[in-house]
Design an enzyme around this catalytic site. Sequence first.
Site, PDB file in Angstrom:
ATOM      1  CE1 TYR A 145      -3.474   2.779   0.591  1.00  0.00           C
ATOM      2  CE2 TYR A 145      -2.421   3.302   2.482  1.00  0.00           C
ATOM      3  CZ  TYR A 145      -3.421   3.641   1.718  1.00  0.00           C
ATOM      4  OH  TYR A 145      -4.322   4.464   1.784  1.00  0.00           O
ATOM      5  CG  ASP A 240       5.746   3.813   0.982  1.00  0.00           C
ATOM      6  OD1 ASP A 240       6.050   4.529   1.826  1.00  0.00           O
ATOM      7  OD2 ASP A 240       4.803   3.638   0.759  1.00  0.00           O
ATOM      8  CE  LYS A 268       0.783   4.950   8.412  1.00  0.00           C
ATOM      9  NZ  LYS A 268       0.632   4.190   7.170  1.00  0.00           N
TER      10      LYS A 268
HETATM   11  C1  LIG Z   1       0.353   4.700   5.601  1.00  0.00           C
HETATM   12  C2  LIG Z   1       1.084   4.377   4.631  1.00  0.00           C
HETATM   13  C3  LIG Z   1       0.794   5.182   3.377  1.00  0.00           C
HETATM   14  C4  LIG Z   1      -0.004   6.423   3.300  1.00  0.00           C
HETATM   15  O1  LIG Z   1       0.291   7.295   4.440  1.00  0.00           O
HETATM   16  P1  LIG Z   1      -1.084   8.322   4.764  1.00  0.00           P
HETATM   17  O2  LIG Z   1      -0.342   9.472   5.749  1.00  0.00           O
HETATM   18  O3  LIG Z   1      -1.914   7.581   5.444  1.00  0.00           O
HETATM   19  O4  LIG Z   1      -1.513   8.934   3.522  1.00  0.00           O
HETATM   20  C5  LIG Z   1       1.874   5.097   2.428  1.00  0.00           C
HETATM   21  N1  LIG Z   1       2.650   3.917   2.160  1.00  0.00           N
HETATM   22  C6  LIG Z   1       2.788   3.165   3.436  1.00  0.00           C
HETATM   23  C7  LIG Z   1       3.672   2.135   3.228  1.00  0.00           C
HETATM   24  C8  LIG Z   1       1.889   3.287   4.588  1.00  0.00           C
HETATM   25  O5  LIG Z   1       1.980   2.392   5.631  1.00  0.00           O
END
Ligand SMILES: *Cc1c(COP(=O)(O)O)cnc(C)c1O
Length: 424
Positions: A145, A240, A268
């Site tokens: 994701y 990511d 995060k």
């Molecule tokens: C949470 C997450 C996102 C998206 O971040 P948001 O702040 O919710 O838009 C993108 N990549 C990874 C790996 C994530 O865990």
Amino acid sequence: MLNTVKSEELYKIALDLMPGGVNSPVRAFGAVGRNPLFIDHAKGSYVYDVDGNKFIDYVCSWGPGILGHSHPEVLEEVVKACFDGLTFGAPTGKENQLAQLVQECVPSMEMMRMVSSGTEATMSAIRAARGFTGRDKIIKFKGCYHGHSDGLLVQAGSAALTQSVPDSSGVPASFAEQTLVALYNDKDSVRELFENNKDQIAALIVEPVAANMGVVIPDDDFLPFLREITEENGTILIFDEVITGFRLGVGGAQEWFGIKPDLSTFGKIVGGGMPMAIYGGRRDIMKNISPTGKVYQAGTLSGNPIATTAGIKTLEILRDHPELYTKIEANTKKLAEAYKVRAEKQGIAIHVNQIGSLMSAFFTGENVKDYAGATSSDTKAYADYFNYMLENGIYVAPSQFEAMFISAAHSDEDIQRTIDVLTK
Ligand SMILES: *Cc1c(COP(=O)(O)O)cnc(C)c1O
């Protein structure tokens, strides 16, 4: 049975105001067959709902809470910063400070840009890669994701690996076509995409440890292979690290595995609980971002002084206290063992994936190495387990396909209490 009278009242009102009564889908508890608890406040390792129930929290706001909730030093700095003004729309020294800290922890971040969510960070990193390479297509992995931008809400079509289809209504098929979908830990699936799309792939984006289909760990040769094949093809490798960043140690997954990506995204933890995310990496790519270059990207609240303050303090604490990582990892390992004991006692199949402070207990007998393995889980068994934990004062992710987040605030007593409940 938990008393949830006030939560139910608030939920009823919320349902009329917001789709599903929530502002992000997984909060709706749909996968575990109950209504969401409305939170009143949180401190350390605990969340307290509006009915006065107290839980040991293993969601930790889905990752940011590595120091636990309301860390006093972070709070103090944030409150101070608030009195200086909430937003200016002009640069501040704090942005330099946070950027320098990120660079110190993650040396591949030669140049970076601050945004307000992980979604923005990944979307912008991909635009940067496309602008730099002049190519349109990207590769992502099934089960990874990267936020909810159009081009990333894509899954493999029925003719997997040759055709991609939108994973959400509202995403034009023509956008989805630009996103090729490979399988995690499957090198052949990646090779095939490169062979069939010669000189067309701008970027390959991957969660170096997948944590959005539950935690799935890369095979030893998987990330080195991705580094090699992207280099050979002039494709930008994007890690990511929105979850792994500052969680697998201050250097994130790239330090853990010793692989240097071209671009990285963080979110995060980097905001310490406030909306903050960062993308960046190679200077020759990043200098193409506006205003120095032709890749447009902007944000009214980007580098917001309050979010920046929370991020700086959080990263400083993590950098200065490496022993926190040792403690969190040791506790995570203890919990992983407890799930194995539970499986044995209950005569059910549980497969545990654990790396650093990231772990998932999958309710399956399979060795989970990819999306197919993860989705072989018995989600009904997961829902039963979730409800059992909640009734016993422990708040875990309301979905099988999320990581369990352990923080520095979880005490030995919290961990022991959790183990006792798990192994009862
Ligand atoms: C949470 C997450 C996102 C998206 O971040 P948001 O702040 O919710 O838009 C993108 N990549 C990874 C790996 C994530 O865990």
